[in-house]
Design an enzyme around this catalytic site. Structure first.
Site, short mmCIF file in Angstrom:
data_model
loop_
_atom_site.label_atom_id
_atom_site.label_comp_id
_atom_site.label_asym_id
_atom_site.label_seq_id
_atom_site.Cartn_x
_atom_site.Cartn_y
_atom_site.Cartn_z
N SER A 75 -29.56 -28.99 -66.27
CA SER A 75 -30.99 -28.74 -66.09
C SER A 75 -31.70 -28.75 -67.44
O SER A 75 -31.17 -28.26 -68.44
CB SER A 75 -31.18 -27.38 -65.42
OG SER A 75 -32.55 -27.01 -65.52
N LYS A 82 -34.08 -22.86 -52.74
CA LYS A 82 -35.53 -22.63 -52.66
C LYS A 82 -35.94 -21.90 -51.38
O LYS A 82 -36.79 -21.01 -51.41
CB LYS A 82 -36.28 -23.96 -52.79
CG LYS A 82 -36.23 -24.53 -54.21
CD LYS A 82 -37.07 -25.79 -54.35
CE LYS A 82 -36.89 -26.37 -55.74
NZ LYS A 82 -37.67 -27.58 -55.98
N ASN A 124 -39.98 -21.86 -55.72
CA ASN A 124 -39.19 -22.29 -56.88
C ASN A 124 -39.36 -21.33 -58.05
O ASN A 124 -38.87 -21.59 -59.14
CB ASN A 124 -39.53 -23.73 -57.30
CG ASN A 124 -40.84 -23.82 -58.04
OD1 ASN A 124 -41.69 -22.94 -57.92
ND2 ASN A 124 -41.02 -24.87 -58.81
N ASP A 153 -44.01 -26.42 -57.61
CA ASP A 153 -43.77 -27.87 -57.45
C ASP A 153 -45.05 -28.59 -57.02
O ASP A 153 -45.39 -29.65 -57.54
CB ASP A 153 -42.68 -28.12 -56.39
CG ASP A 153 -41.29 -27.92 -56.96
OD1 ASP A 153 -41.13 -28.01 -58.18
OD2 ASP A 153 -40.36 -27.65 -56.17
N GLY A 171 -37.53 -31.74 -49.33
CA GLY A 171 -38.15 -30.58 -49.97
C GLY A 171 -39.33 -30.92 -50.85
O GLY A 171 -40.39 -30.30 -50.75
N ARG A 222 -36.72 -42.48 -43.99
CA ARG A 222 -35.57 -43.14 -43.35
C ARG A 222 -35.32 -42.52 -41.98
O ARG A 222 -35.22 -43.20 -40.98
CB ARG A 222 -34.35 -42.98 -44.27
CG ARG A 222 -33.07 -43.53 -43.71
CD ARG A 222 -31.94 -43.39 -44.71
NE ARG A 222 -31.66 -41.99 -45.02
CZ ARG A 222 -30.74 -41.59 -45.89
NH1 ARG A 222 -30.01 -42.48 -46.55
NH2 ARG A 222 -30.53 -40.32 -46.13
N TYR A 246 -37.08 -38.12 -62.10
CA TYR A 246 -37.31 -38.17 -63.56
C TYR A 246 -36.04 -38.47 -64.35
O TYR A 246 -36.01 -38.36 -65.57
CB TYR A 246 -37.95 -36.86 -64.05
CG TYR A 246 -37.16 -35.61 -63.83
CD1 TYR A 246 -36.21 -35.19 -64.75
CD2 TYR A 246 -37.37 -34.83 -62.70
CE1 TYR A 246 -35.48 -34.03 -64.55
CE2 TYR A 246 -36.65 -33.68 -62.49
CZ TYR A 246 -35.72 -33.28 -63.41
OH TYR A 246 -35.00 -32.13 -63.21
N GLY A 302 -41.96 -38.80 -62.85
CA GLY A 302 -41.44 -37.51 -62.39
C GLY A 302 -41.37 -36.50 -63.51
O GLY A 302 -41.44 -35.29 -63.29
P1 NAP Z 1 -34.08 -33.66 -50.14
O1 NAP Z 1 -34.73 -32.50 -49.53
O2 NAP Z 1 -32.62 -33.81 -50.03
O3 NAP Z 1 -34.76 -35.00 -49.52
C1 NAP Z 1 -34.28 -36.27 -49.85
C2 NAP Z 1 -35.20 -37.32 -49.28
O4 NAP Z 1 -34.76 -38.57 -49.76
C3 NAP Z 1 -35.18 -37.40 -47.75
O5 NAP Z 1 -36.43 -37.80 -47.31
C4 NAP Z 1 -34.13 -38.50 -47.51
O6 NAP Z 1 -34.30 -39.16 -46.30
C5 NAP Z 1 -34.44 -39.43 -48.64
N1 NAP Z 1 -33.31 -40.28 -49.02
C6 NAP Z 1 -32.23 -39.90 -49.74
N2 NAP Z 1 -31.42 -40.96 -49.90
C7 NAP Z 1 -31.99 -42.01 -49.27
C8 NAP Z 1 -31.64 -43.38 -49.10
N3 NAP Z 1 -30.52 -43.87 -49.63
N4 NAP Z 1 -32.48 -44.18 -48.42
C9 NAP Z 1 -33.61 -43.70 -47.91
N5 NAP Z 1 -34.01 -42.42 -48.03
C10 NAP Z 1 -33.21 -41.57 -48.71
O7 NAP Z 1 -34.40 -33.76 -51.70
P2 NAP Z 1 -35.70 -33.24 -52.46
O8 NAP Z 1 -35.49 -31.84 -52.90
O9 NAP Z 1 -36.91 -33.55 -51.66
O10 NAP Z 1 -35.66 -34.13 -53.79
C11 NAP Z 1 -35.93 -35.53 -53.74
C12 NAP Z 1 -36.07 -36.05 -55.16
O11 NAP Z 1 -37.20 -35.48 -55.79
C13 NAP Z 1 -34.91 -35.66 -56.08
O12 NAP Z 1 -33.90 -36.59 -56.02
C14 NAP Z 1 -35.54 -35.58 -57.45
O13 NAP Z 1 -35.33 -36.79 -58.14
C15 NAP Z 1 -37.01 -35.43 -57.19
N6 NAP Z 1 -37.51 -34.12 -57.71
C16 NAP Z 1 -38.36 -34.17 -58.75
C17 NAP Z 1 -38.90 -33.00 -59.26
C18 NAP Z 1 -39.82 -33.06 -60.42
O14 NAP Z 1 -40.24 -32.01 -60.94
N7 NAP Z 1 -40.21 -34.24 -60.86
C19 NAP Z 1 -38.55 -31.76 -58.71
C20 NAP Z 1 -37.65 -31.76 -57.65
C21 NAP Z 1 -37.13 -32.95 -57.15
P3 NAP Z 1 -33.64 -38.62 -44.91
O15 NAP Z 1 -34.55 -37.55 -44.41
O16 NAP Z 1 -33.55 -39.80 -44.06
O17 NAP Z 1 -32.27 -38.08 -45.31
#
Ligand code: NAP
Length: 538
Positions: A258, A314, A339, A361, A392, A413, A484, A505
């Site tokens: 992190s 979270k 968060n 967030d 999330g 998806r 990011y 990001g």
């Molecule tokens: P999450 O709750 O696990 O959700 C993942 C999402 O990605 C779901 O909508 C999932 O679709 C989709 N997905 C994953 N793999 C896929 C694939 N191969 N093809 C199509 N769709 C796919 O994760 P999250 O907490 O929302 O985090 C998502 C991303 O946000 C992280 O990977 C991270 O890079 C980014 N993030 C950025 C920040 C920041 O401050 N910039 C903070 C937190 C997270 P399904 O519903 O179909 O499974």
């Protein structure tokens, strides 16, 4: 005083001399001569290394560790005793001998006879590399009973951060001279090994442990979870830690990579705040999370004031604060995830009301969007936005955008997930294949597609972006990728190539950290400084 000690784990004299020089130059506060690492060890060799170490004018600990307790080479007990006796005769500051071996009368007599003519202090140690040490308090007392002026050293492996609290309790119960309890004159060393035990190595200074260990570099670590001297000093603000330091940290699993400790500790440093931010590995689900929080709340003296919360806790964080009757920020409640948790002493009327939960967030994402587009939040009213993903992050961003009355279509998806989220926040929804007809001003990737190591993937084909860009004419589209790692994802690279405006990001990460920093300190963060810290690091 806690000595930040570098173990010298050399295989021969020249290597030991080199490591000693390096340790001194890097700011070690003491050195531990691990003579059990010396190949073909003999007494003369050990003496030569001791006298080389004395040239550093640093406090010296000499040990020749028994293989049974983590020694590198299995030397006979007589040689190990002779090495220690000679070190005592040379008046080194400390020798470290295994408590189990000290209980053998012959060994004890040899050590005590040498100590009677020397200023050297005796550390009696017990290590468990496989797991916890049973009944820590009794072991501590047994060691003190065996030799009252001994310094007990208890080191054990933790499989979970919750196993560290016994170690903290021991340091708190038997504080050092002038330490937090100020009613005892007992020096001790209590440390936890393994990644989950890392915090015990850092806060040993706050809790008054006599010694903590840090390696010269990642390769030379002599125990699991030992970090480098440089990390201890630069990342974890070693020189600034004292008994009054307020603690913060990121709770999650994994947390080792992190960027939050870097961003918050550097900001605390710049602002001269007596605060320290730690990585808090909390494996497991809500049970383990709740246990961790209860452990913290039971120990006001640890002085934890706030937490960042990441995957997978979270939702657990929000529920914990709610169940405790704490304050929950309304939008965090709506998002269903927190968060950030604060423990605010000034609001204490009962144990339960000390907690509050927030979600930075959505604010981080909105700040990244408005800054990137050069608009205010009111500028988002009626804006067509395509959110890709329904997990999330999508949830936090959709909640924030709906608060600003944006017009949102969610693509995912798993269409059912998109539908559920869309229903809750009154948005449109579709499957990913519908992205071909994309017609939005702002496109946001909230999936993990494109994240390291799959950096050659993108959630939208370049051709679709191009069509959408053409459709918007001169004003064009804006593409925001919440991923990011890497900072420039394939999506952002292709968006730039077709002339779209991009938001990374990293911007969201920095803005959410800035919001968190404000919650932690009551002071405005400096996002530009945060960006520079991260850019320099990356
Ligand atoms: P999450 O709750 O696990 O959700 C993942 C999402 O990605 C779901 O909508 C999932 O679709 C989709 N997905 C994953 N793999 C896929 C694939 N191969 N093809 C199509 N769709 C796919 O994760 P999250 O907490 O929302 O985090 C998502 C991303 O946000 C992280 O990977 C991270 O890079 C980014 N993030 C950025 C920040 C920041 O401050 N910039 C903070 C937190 C997270 P399904 O519903 O179909 O499974």
């Amino acid at each position: 005083m806690t000595n930040l000690t570098v173990p010298i784990s050399a295989c021969d004299f020249p290597q030991a001399a080199g490591q000693l020089k390096e340790a001194k130059a890097a700011g070690a506060e003491a050195v531990e001569l691990r003579t059990d690492y010396i190949e073909a060890l003999n007494v003369e060799q050990a003496e030569k290394i001791v006298s080389e170490a004395q040239k550093t004018h640093l406090p010296i600990i000499v040990t020749c560790r028994d293989k049974k307790e983590g020694g590198a080479i299995d030397y006979p007990i007589q040689l190990r005793l002779d090495v220690l006796k000679n070190a005592i005769a040379a008046n080194v500051d400390f020798v470290d001998f295994e408590y189990e071996n000290f209980r053998v009368k012959k060994n004890q007599d040899a050590i005590l006879s040498a100590l009677s003519k020397s200023k050297t202090r005796l550390i009696l140690s017990k290590h468990n590399f496989a797991g916890k040490l049973d009944n820590l308090d009794k072991l501590y007392k047994d060691i003190k009973k065996a030799f009252p002026s001994a310094i007990p050293k208890l080191v054990y492996t933790v499989n979970h951060t919750n196993d560290c609290f016994e170690a903290f309790d021991l340091l708190h119960t038997y504080p050092p001279p002038g330490g937090p309890g100020r009613n005892s004159k007992e020096d001790s060393i209590v440390l936890c090994m393994g990644e989950a035990g890392l915090i015990s190595r850092i806060i040993a200074k706050k809790l008054g442990g006599l010694i903590t260990y840090a390696s010269l570099n990642e390769k030379s670590a002599t125990a699991a979870g030992q970090i480098t001297l440089e990390q201890m000093k630069k990342l974890y603000r070693w020189d600034k830690i004292d008994a009054d330091t307020e603690l913060y940290g990121i709770i999650g699993s994994p947390v080792a990579h992190s960027l939050s400790p870097l961003i918050h500790n550097s900001s605390f440093e710049k602002m001269g705040l007596n605060k320290l931010y730690l990585p808090l590995l909390v494996d497991g689900g809500s049970k383990e999370f709740n246990q961790f929080m209860e452990n913290i709340l039971k120990r006001d003296w640890l002085n934890f004031k706030g937490f960042s919360i990441t995957i997978p806790h979270k939702e657990n964080a929000l529920k914990f604060v709610k169940d405790k009757g704490g304050f929950v920020e309304p939008l965090a409640d709506k998002i269903g995830a927190a968060n950030t948790i604060l423990i605010d002493e000034s609001r204490v009327t009962s144990d339960e009301r000390r907690l509050s939960a927030y979600n930075t967030d959505y604010a981080g994402a909105l700040d990244a969007i408005t800054t990137g587009m050069g608009i205010t939040r009111t500028g988002l009213k009626g804006m067509p936005v395509a959110v890709i993903g329904a997990g999330g992050v999508a949830r936090a961003i959709v909640a924030g955008l709906r608060d600003c009355e944006a017009k949102i279509a969610i693509y995912n998806r798993t269409v059912k997930r998109a539908e559920a989220l869309a229903k809750e926040f009154d948005c449109d929804f579709a499957g990913l294949e519908e992205l071909k007809d994309l017609n939005a001003k702002l496109v946001i990737n909230c999936t993990s597609i494109g994240m390291h190591p799959k950096i050659n993937e993108t959630p939208i084909a370049k051709g679709i972006l191009q069509k959408a860009q053409r459709h918007k004419g001169t004003e064009g589209i804006v593409v925001f990728d919440t991923v990011y790692n890497p900072v420039e994802t394939l999506l952002l690279k292709q968006a730039k190539e077709i002339g779209a405006k991009t938001i990374s990001g990293l911007d969201m990460f920095i803005f959410q950290a800035a919001e968190q920093f404000k919650l932690f300190t009551g002071k405005d963060a400096n996002p530009d400084l945060m960006r520079k810290i991260i850019s320099d690091f990356l």
